[in-house]
Design a protein around this motif. Sequence first.
Motif, mmCIF file in Angstrom:
data_model
loop_
_atom_site.group_PDB
_atom_site.id
_atom_site.type_symbol
_atom_site.label_atom_id
_atom_site.label_comp_id
_atom_site.label_asym_id
_atom_site.label_seq_id
_atom_site.Cartn_x
_atom_site.Cartn_y
_atom_site.Cartn_z
ATOM 1 N N TYR A 1 0.849 -1.211 0.041
ATOM 2 C CA TYR A 1 0.062 -0.030 -0.196
ATOM 3 C C TYR A 1 0.841 1.410 0.087
ATOM 4 O O TYR A 1 0.665 2.059 0.884
ATOM 5 N N ILE B 1 -9.548 -1.862 -7.569
ATOM 6 C CA ILE B 1 -9.920 -3.413 -7.103
ATOM 7 C C ILE B 1 -11.464 -3.247 -6.528
ATOM 8 O O ILE B 1 -12.343 -3.875 -7.077
ATOM 9 N N TYR C 1 -14.977 -8.159 -7.741
ATOM 10 C CA TYR C 1 -14.654 -7.868 -6.236
ATOM 11 C C TYR C 1 -15.734 -7.428 -5.359
ATOM 12 O O TYR C 1 -16.266 -6.381 -5.428
ATOM 13 N N THR D 1 -10.471 -6.547 6.615
ATOM 14 C CA THR D 1 -8.780 -6.368 6.666
ATOM 15 C C THR D 1 -8.497 -7.311 7.822
ATOM 16 O O THR D 1 -7.302 -7.812 7.825
ATOM 17 N N TYR E 1 -10.018 -12.316 -6.840
ATOM 18 C CA TYR E 1 -8.868 -12.154 -6.664
ATOM 19 C C TYR E 1 -8.037 -12.511 -8.135
ATOM 20 O O TYR E 1 -6.420 -12.641 -8.110
ATOM 21 N N THR F 1 -6.082 -6.659 -9.976
ATOM 22 C CA THR F 1 -5.367 -7.173 -9.062
ATOM 23 C C THR F 1 -4.019 -7.760 -9.278
ATOM 24 O O THR F 1 -2.988 -7.631 -8.344
ATOM 25 N N SER G 1 -5.522 -13.884 2.497
ATOM 26 C CA SER G 1 -7.025 -13.128 2.691
ATOM 27 C C SER G 1 -7.805 -14.302 3.471
ATOM 28 O O SER G 1 -8.457 -15.048 2.454
#
Length: 322
Positions: free
Chosen positions: A39, A50, A56, A165, A208, A215, A284
């Motif tokens: 990031y 995304i 997504y 997250t 993804y 992505t 994830s």
Amino acid sequence: MVPGLPLKNTRASTGDTFEAAVLAGLSRRPRAIPAKFLYDAQGSALFDAICELPEYYLTRTEITILRARAPEIAALAGPGRQLIEFGSGSSVKTRLLLDSLEAVAAYVPIDISGEHLEATSRRLRADYPALAIVPVCADYTDLPMLPWLPGSSGAAKLGFFPGSTIGNLDPDEALAFLRNARRLLGPDGALVLGADLKKDPGMLHAAYNDSAGVTAAFSLNLLARMNRELGANFDLEGFAHEAFYNPAAGRIEIYIRSLQPQSVRIAGQRFFFDAGERVHTEYSYKYDLADMDALAVPAGFVRTHTWTDPGRLFSVNYLVAT
Ligand code: AVI
């Protein structure tokens, strides 16, 4: 501590730099670089892209749930809470809560990016002039304390951790995060936690591995970032994004794969990559409600409410301190 003074993130500002993480992560086996380094400014912009992708579903589904359920969440929380957001970014989803919560004592957005915090706080101050906004620039996974706010020191706290997250933390990290959140939020605290649910692996795979390749660009930006910041000479054409669902572990696994044998210079050191060799960049994790309870209970929370969408793609959970 001075009221409202942004806390400095000592870990990010000392040893835990991008260069140190890259050199250490590529020197060990299996190779891995922590996901937080995805990031930078470009990576954050790609992640925003995304969130708009048709495949997504996470962001739009969570927003739909929050929009529908914010009044219920506000009723559960009651008036006069301090709202504490872990990893606030652009605080888009927060507005849905702020518009429903009654007499918010203060909003404390916590984010590692000072620039993001400043810009977001400026916009929020313009739209919520009566709201006390106390940004904290810090790594929310590792925050020792919240700022002391003289006007609302006794207010009960409501934590907010949306976006799934939590899924980017491995189970030990997720438990450590929740335990720390429980400590920071106090004995009358509650936490609104957004998490992606387990589902059809095909749908997860598509989320993804989007057809527009956004992505993939997000993953490979990590190599571009090394070129920009560490004087590396990665040829991005020589690497590929790889993401798949691991059903046994209940997680998407993301790697950057070397397409050929190659040697790359990074910060003055040389690294060799075999054909097919992978560098892990992200997990994830997907949480069903039993997984959520298995995490919440040892952290000192009980899940009292869960809201999902009709397709049961995503969950928003209300956890209360025990
Ligand atoms: C930020 N996080 C919740 C995203 C996810 O779905 O795990 C990060 C992401 N990586 C690739 N696509 C999205």
